[in-house]
Structure formats: C-alpha cells, structure tokens
Enzyme design. Sequence first.
Site, PDB file in Angstrom:
ATOM      1  N   ASP A 293      -9.717  -1.037  -3.391  1.00 44.12           N
ATOM      2  CA  ASP A 293     -10.180  -1.070  -1.678  1.00 44.12           C
ATOM      3  C   ASP A 293      -9.705   0.252  -1.012  1.00 44.12           C
ATOM      4  O   ASP A 293      -8.713   0.935  -1.820  1.00 44.12           O
ATOM      5  CB  ASP A 293      -9.467  -2.217  -1.250  1.00 44.12           C
ATOM      6  N   ASP A 294     -10.251   0.580  -0.095  1.00 43.04           N
ATOM      7  CA  ASP A 294      -9.929   1.682   0.770  1.00 43.04           C
ATOM      8  C   ASP A 294      -9.805   2.998  -0.074  1.00 43.04           C
ATOM      9  O   ASP A 294      -8.899   3.749   0.081  1.00 43.04           O
ATOM     10  CB  ASP A 294      -8.533   1.453   1.434  1.00 43.04           C
TER      11      ASP A 294
ATOM     12  N   LYS B   8       0.762  -1.209   0.155  1.00 40.10           N
ATOM     13  CA  LYS B   8       0.073   0.146   0.135  1.00 40.10           C
ATOM     14  C   LYS B   8       0.692   1.162  -0.137  1.00 40.10           C
ATOM     15  O   LYS B   8       0.434   2.110  -0.623  1.00 40.10           O
ATOM     16  CB  LYS B   8      -1.025   0.261   1.306  1.00 40.10           C
TER      17      LYS B   8
ATOM     18  N   ASN C  14      -2.660 -12.086   3.491  1.00 37.04           N
ATOM     19  CA  ASN C  14      -2.010 -10.751   3.502  1.00 37.04           C
ATOM     20  C   ASN C  14      -1.524 -10.689   5.140  1.00 37.04           C
ATOM     21  O   ASN C  14      -2.244 -10.287   5.851  1.00 37.04           O
ATOM     22  CB  ASN C  14      -2.906  -9.523   3.274  1.00 37.04           C
TER      23      ASN C  14
HETATM   24  C1  GDL Z   1      -7.786  -3.594   4.559  1.00 35.42           C
HETATM   25  C2  GDL Z   1      -6.781  -3.298   3.306  1.00 35.42           C
HETATM   26  C3  GDL Z   1      -5.395  -3.962   3.547  1.00 35.42           C
HETATM   27  C4  GDL Z   1      -4.988  -4.019   5.020  1.00 35.42           C
HETATM   28  C5  GDL Z   1      -6.152  -4.736   5.673  1.00 35.42           C
HETATM   29  C6  GDL Z   1      -5.668  -5.010   7.382  1.00 35.42           C
HETATM   30  C7  GDL Z   1      -7.889  -5.138   1.908  1.00 35.42           C
HETATM   31  C8  GDL Z   1      -8.696  -5.316   0.736  1.00 35.42           C
HETATM   32  N1  GDL Z   1      -7.533  -3.721   2.015  1.00 35.42           N
HETATM   33  O1  GDL Z   1      -8.821  -3.015   4.533  1.00 35.42           O
HETATM   34  O2  GDL Z   1      -4.662  -3.247   2.528  1.00 35.42           O
HETATM   35  O3  GDL Z   1      -3.761  -4.390   5.224  1.00 35.42           O
HETATM   36  O4  GDL Z   1      -7.225  -3.986   5.865  1.00 35.42           O
HETATM   37  O5  GDL Z   1      -5.499  -3.718   7.910  1.00 35.42           O
HETATM   38  O6  GDL Z   1      -8.122  -5.756   2.873  1.00 35.42           O
END
Ligand code: GDL
Length: 696
Positions: free
Chosen positions: A132-133, A56, A271
């Site tokens: 996202d976001d 990000k 993630n």
């Molecule tokens: C999120 C963000 C991600 C982040 C995660 C946890 C998605 C699709 N986007 O919303 O970049 O790391 O929360 O904080 O998950």
Amino acid sequence: MATSVEVQDKRRTGTKRFISGVIEGFYGRPWTMEQRTELFKREQKWGLNTYLYAPKDDYKHRMYWRDLYSPEEAEQLVALITAAKQHNVDFIYAISPGLDITFSNRKEVAALKRKLDQVRDFGCSSFSLLFDDIETEMCPTDEQAFSSFAHAQVAITNEVFQHLGEPETFLFCPTDYCAAFCTPNVSQSSYLHTVGDKLLPGIDVLWTGPKVVSHKISVKSIEEVSSVLKRAPVIWDNIHANDYDPQRIFMGPYKDRPTELIPKLRGVLTNPNCEFHPNFVAIHTFATWCKACPDGSARDVEMGDEEQDPCYSPHKALILALTDWLQVFLSTDQPTVCFRKEPSDDEPMQTDLGEGSYVPGPGENPLYTAEPLTLDDLKLLSDLFYLPYEHGFIARTMLQELDWLKSHSHAAAVKTDKTPEWYSRAQRFDDMCEAVAQMFNRLSNAPNRSILYDLYNYICDIKSGVTLAQVYVKSLGGLGKPSAQLMGADPEPWGFRGGLSGEFQRMLPGHGKRDLFKHPPKTAVYCIRPYCPEDQMEVQRIFMEMQRQRPSKADAMIQPQPPLISDMLSRGDISPSPQCALILEDEMGVCGYMLALTDAKAAAANIQRDTGHPGLEDFPSLVTGQVLPRVSDPSPVKHMIGQMLSTIKSSGSRGVFCELGHCERRMLDFYAKLGSFNPIKMAGLPHDVIALGSSL
Ligand code: GDL
C-alpha cells in the site's frame, strides 16, 4: 459469479477461523511494547484473535526493510510474539518493501526472505506483505521482467509464501486496496484481476472497502470485489484511523458495516487511532460487532440502515464500552502516588496520605479534591470525537444550536417574537458548553494519567473551541462584552486557531463546507471578520462602486446636498467606534462591509445637524454597510447586521438608525427582512434619503 465465490469461500473459510483483531498500521509513533502487551490482554478478554504488526514509521518495517533486527530488537520482538501466544492472539508480522524494492533482482528477493526467516526464528508463524501507499510505476528493469506491476507483486508474494512453507495465515495488501483506487473500477481493474487469478489461493487479500476510510461497507461491494479476487477479502478497516489529521481522534462506536458481512469475509482487522489508550471504544465496540454473528449463519433480513441491524446496535455497544472504560479511567496507573479520597464522616480526612502529608488546619484552605469522572462525561467525550463521517448527537445539537443562534442574532438585539426563544436557546447552548468544560476538568483529574495524556491535546482543543463559541453567543445576547478574542485586532494566539495550516484552509474555497453538519447546500462560502486598517482601500472601493451604481441626480448638480454620516464613515473621514467594523469576504475577496458609530451625535454636530432632534435622542447609534451585487444571498448581510446590533446594544445604546437612498433597493430590502427597522424622522437628511430606526 458471486454464488461460485461464496461456495468456494465456504469451503475455504469452513476450516479457517474468522480473522478478527487489530492492525498497528498507521503512520506516526508506533505503540510501545507495554501497550502492545496490554492490547493482547484486551483482545483475549474481548474475543479477538489477531494482531497485525505493520507500524508504517518503524524503520525496519518499511524504510529499512532489508535490515535485520539487532539482538536488542530481537529480544523485544521475541517477548512480544511470546506475549501474543500467551493471550491466544495470532501475531502476524508484516513487511512493506514497496518503497524501493526491485522485484526482478534475486538479491532483493533473498533479502526479503532473509528478513522474514529471522522473524520466523523469533517464533512468528504468520506473515504479511504490504504494497500500500507506494508508487505505481515500475522501474525500467522490472518493466522488462514483468508484464505489469500486479504480476511483479504477485510473483514475489507467491515465492515468499512458498519459501515460508505456506503459512496458515499469510496476507497480501494490494496497491489498489480500495474501490476508489481501481481503474476504471473494481470489476474491470486489470490489477485486481491479475491478483485474483495469479495469487496462490492460500494467500488472503486486504481491502479497505469503497475508500481508504470507508464510511459504509456494503455486502454488494464485498461480493463484487470477492468475485474479482476469487476469495473473500480481509477488511483493513480505517474507520477509526486518525493519522491523517492531527486535530481528530475517533471514539465513536464501530458502525456502518452490517453484520451480514461477517459470513462473506475472511476477516476484519481494524487500524485505529495512533494514540493507544483512546482506542478502548474503537476496539471494544468492534469486538462486540465481531461477536454479533459468531456462527456466521446468514440471515434473510434486508438491511439498509445499520441501526436496524438485528444483531448489533452501535449505541448499545458504545454504552458497554464506555461503562468498562470508566473503570479503567478511575483506576490509577501511577503506583507511587497516593490519591486523595473524598473525606467521609466516619473517617478522618486524608488518612490515606503518607506520613508528613500536609493536613490543613481550621480556617485554612481545604485540600483540593477532584470530582470523579462520570459515564455522562465519557458519552459526551465520545459524541465530540465520534467518527470521521459523523459527529455524535450532542456535537450535532451544539452545532445546530449555534447556527440557529447566529442566524437569529437580530432577535437578541431587537425585540421580535423570536426574542424569548433566542434567550432560552442561548441558555441551553451555554449549559452544553459548560458541560464540556466540566468534562474537561473531571477528565484532567482522573487517576489514570496515561489515558489523559493521550487525550489531552484533543480535549484542550475542543474546550477552547467551545469556549470561543460560548463567549460569542453571550456577546450576541448582550450578556457579555464582545470577546476580545473574537473581535480584537490583537487576539491571543488561542483566539485564532489552527496555525499555518488553519490559515491555508481558511483561504480555500471549500473551507466553509461542513460535510458532517447536515445543512442546506450553500452556493457560496462567506467569512465575516473584524475590519483592520488595511481594509480601508477595499471599503472605499466598494463604497465608490456602489455610489456609481446609484442613478445620477440632476438636481444634486444644481443644489448641493447635505452630507451623510454614513458616507463619511465609508470614505474613512471618520472612524467607526471600537469593535464596530466588520468585513465580508467571499472566495474572490472583500465583498462587503458594515461600520457603526455607537454615538453619532458628535459626527452629526460636525455637519451642523440638529443634535437635539428627537430622532437622534431615540436612535443615537448609526450603522452603515454595503455589499457588492455578486452577494445574492441575504444571510451574510443579516449576520453582519445582527452582530453589529449586538455590539451596539452591549455599549448601552437605546437605538440605531441607518441612512439609505430611495434607490438603494437591495440594502432597503436587507433591513426590511430583519423586521425591526422602521422609517423614522431624522433631521438634516437630503430629500431622497430616508432613515430607518430600530430600538434596542
Ligand atoms: C492508508 C494506509 C494506512 C493509514 C490509513 C489511514 C492502508 C492500506 N494504508 O492508506 O497505513 O493508516 O491510510 O490514513 O490503509
């Protein structure tokens, strides 16, 4: 509905392999090129096939998405893409243009294509567009061009997908990427329906589950979203992500996703934590989960509890991961440093040190040798930093024990039938705290420094937190002085943890809510803290208010009553003994206090009481306190009295008394509930006041 999607999915996923791997998709410092290469090696070894590049806070991934890579950056990306290929890992390049793109502007679309063309020239063949976001409002120009935000995103995604020649792997991350973001819900979300209807079938959709960080992901929830999206989603799993809280890191096993999901999904990408090295457990256990059902064959087992999953045991997966991780910990990553071996009988000491190394002579200090880290240390580490919705077994046990020791602290101060149990449980708690300190020592001596450095802040933090609790329990048991860190007016900075953010949190009503530590629900949250001089006004206010509530005494008007030491303490005419003043607070502010004199003789002499009276001999200390009527829960009062009795006991006192009016039913009740206070004779009390005493 779900059945037709399943048929469609089988047709599609039948030819495509299940996507499994890692997303570097968190906020904060991106991983280094070396770490990413190490990741590919591990992915290959553990059977994972994909890496999604989406850091990000990498400038050119999101904020400056239009900018092309410089020759130096290009060289690095080429090397990375090549390394991924060498390890059979599919490198997916993601870009996040959503912060400021104008979808309807052709120049913007061209900029996006140009950037992705550049990455394609680096050898990359899989891509992803992430939305996202970002703000969900479109700019006025786009509002004129598109009927909805979803239409705008889908249009550009389809166009880029076709421009790149319909890559085999192309992922789209929607703005509503979890059920919690869908209005009014998943099945009625017009945003998701547009994505499902209009996004080209060759494009896969990322989905984080019911929430951003989903505790559990059920088969039913996936069937629901699949039917709206008209394709099986790729899970973007944030279960181990820690970018939202600098005090947390997750080293528990991948869990709460039944393996029954595997045939219903296009893939899962995790993630994880921002720190590369501590992700060993997250990725290793996730890989074990992915292998649970390699042929994707559905099983007709009803699964409620994931622990019952016949194909995957989080506990076993954790032990496998920790066993492998231990080897990495024990191998040095410092090529230039020689590590000392344990001296053995047949080998002279320190022979592995280079020439000129110091060898202690007879009678000199032996060289420091580090105790090797153990599997139990790693199990403890994982338990202390488990998962966002669950503490590990040892962490839970420690919290439960501390809670019990606190709420039964009066059993440490005065003899009751619970006293032996209190001391044996306090000893067990102490042993558990000691194990944390030992784990910290062995970890900080481990040869692999990179892992240690990633973990350092976290293990330091937990060691300090646990040490504070250990000192506190010792002081409750009269086994140590009440800690200056806990009680003092001027604690060291580490005695008051959490910085400014901690201060804000402590002021919020929800702060005491411990959702991870299963506990009977409380109606109010209380804080007991040491008294400070600024509290004097509040103490007096509460004292006066409680005085007013006492029925007026006609005879007191006629005949002057002898004063009470308790009243003098509450009015501030005399000061409590050091460490002997506590304040009770709730959401509305100060709601109670507890003050004590470890030796009340001087105060008694001042008001001409008989100081040679046996009452004062057996019970030389005095305790007094008041709580406002809004405090209906007796436990905070019990805690305050328990804590006060421990302090008095550790001052060496043999007994404590309190002075209570007959009409002070509530306070009488609180003391009665403790079971150790009984009526005693005390000289010089007004006739409507009784003394209760407790031997220590
Ligand atoms: C999120 C963000 C991600 C982040 C995660 C946890 C998605 C699709 N986007 O919303 O970049 O790391 O929360 O904080 O998950």
